[in-house]
Design an enzyme around this catalytic site. Structure first.
Site, PDB file in Angstrom:
ATOM      1  CG  HIS A 121      -1.982  -0.949   1.294  1.00 11.85           C
ATOM      2  ND1 HIS A 121      -2.136  -1.883   2.293  1.00 11.85           N
ATOM      3  CD2 HIS A 121      -3.019  -1.134   0.446  1.00 11.85           C
ATOM      4  CE1 HIS A 121      -3.224  -2.610   2.060  1.00 11.85           C
ATOM      5  NE2 HIS A 121      -3.774  -2.173   0.943  1.00 11.85           N
ATOM      6  CB  CYS A 125      -2.784  -1.585   8.930  1.00 13.66           C
ATOM      7  SG  CYS A 125      -1.341  -1.387   7.954  1.00 13.66           S
TER       8      CYS A 125
HETATM    9  C1  CIR Z   1      -3.642  -7.599   3.430  1.00 15.61           C
HETATM   10  O1  CIR Z   1      -2.924  -8.195   2.636  1.00 15.61           O
HETATM   11  O2  CIR Z   1      -4.663  -7.017   3.081  1.00 15.61           O
HETATM   12  C2  CIR Z   1      -3.268  -7.643   4.897  1.00 15.61           C
HETATM   13  N1  CIR Z   1      -2.594  -8.852   5.188  1.00 15.61           N
HETATM   14  C3  CIR Z   1      -2.395  -6.474   5.259  1.00 15.61           C
HETATM   15  C4  CIR Z   1      -3.092  -5.167   5.156  1.00 15.61           C
HETATM   16  C5  CIR Z   1      -2.252  -4.052   5.647  1.00 15.61           C
HETATM   17  N2  CIR Z   1      -2.956  -2.824   5.582  1.00 15.61           N
HETATM   18  C6  CIR Z   1      -2.389  -1.654   5.322  1.00 15.61           C
HETATM   19  O3  CIR Z   1      -1.199  -1.571   5.024  1.00 15.61           O
HETATM   20  N3  CIR Z   1      -3.171  -0.589   5.319  1.00 15.61           N
END
Ligand code: CIR
Length: 256
Positions: free
Chosen positions: A160, A247
């Site tokens: 992201h 997150c």
């Molecule tokens: C994903 O792959 O969606 C989750 N394992 C990690 C999401 C992390 N979110 C973020 O960086 N905003």
């Protein structure tokens, strides 16, 4: 009405071990440790004056602790995102009732895809990372709900946008130049993470204190040299699933 800075958080689901991860071969998530790290995160926010709204864990959604991805807060409303990861679709609707306690809510739908982790608001601009999770339709979709400039930015080396850049203050950014070309931020000042400390780029500033993932001493020293207070936060179990400090919450700004 005066309201403090509020954070919506969701503790790790019992299924968190099945969370998506871009690096499968590593040590598995230690679930009890992830719960302790999440509790410490909540306690730290509270100690910094944040009102924390702890939502129910969602066992049907292994990645649901990464709640930032579920919504985008604009000035006076919230957008529930349209997530492209199939195992994460459905998380956003689980947030609707909690979000409606704070904002009028609109819902984005496919073919628009966007994760909240790809949306970084810096000054008046809203940067939207173009990543494997967020497409160009998201830029137009967000622009329909705001008069502020919505600026696409290519994300190639990170999951992201916010994995590679954070706002330390209203004027100063922290960027990992190995993952993101800083050129689109030329109107702003930034410092770069130390070599080999890529994960340090995802910081969260709360009421003037910079929360930084622990284990990145050189970047910490660079940030402290700018006169900022830094607290190191243990987030090893979330890093195993490509997550970090931003997150784990959705921040609702204080209102006076
Ligand atoms: C994903 O792959 O969606 C989750 N394992 C990690 C999401 C992390 N979110 C973020 O960086 N905003």
């Amino acid at each position: 009405m005066n309201t403090p800075l509020t954070a919506l958080v969701r503790p790790p689901a019992a299924t968190f071990l099945q969370a998506l991860s871009r690096h499968k071969k590593q040590v598995p998530i230690d679930f009890p440790l992830s719960l302790r790290q999440h509790r410490f995160y909540v306690e730290t926010l509270v100690s910094l004056g944040v009102k924390v709204d702890v939502l129910e864990p969602l066992d049907a959604f292994p990645d649901s602790t990464f709640i930032e991805d579920n919504a985008i807060i604009l000035d006076d409303m919230a957008l529930l995102t349209s997530m492209s990861a199939t195992s994460r679709r459905g998380e956003t609707l689980q947030l609707k009732a909690a979000m409606e306690r704070h904002y009028k809510v609109e819902i984005l739908e496919p073919p628009v895809f966007v994760d909240g982790g790809d949306v970084l608001q810096v000054g008046s601009k809203i940067f939207v990372g173009q990543s494997t999770r967020t497409n160009s339709l998201a830029v137009e979709a967000i622009a329909k709900f705001t008069r502020r400039p919505v600026v696409p930015i290519a994300v190639n080396g990170a999951l992201h946008l916010k994995s590679a850049v954070s706002c330390l203050t209203g004027e100063l950014l922290l960027i990992d130049p190995e993952k993101l070309d800083p050129a689109p931020f030329e109107d702003h000042s930034w410092i770069e993470v130390a070599h080999g400390e890529s994960n340090a780029a995802n910081c969260l500033t709360i009421n003037g204190t910079v929360l930084m993932p622990s284990g990145y001493p050189e970047t910490r020293a660079l940030v402290e040299k700018r006169g900022l207070e830094v607290r190191a936060m243990p987030v090893s179990e979330f890093e195993k699933a490509d997550g970090g400090l931003t997150c784990l919450s959705i921040l609702i700004p204080k209102r006076t």
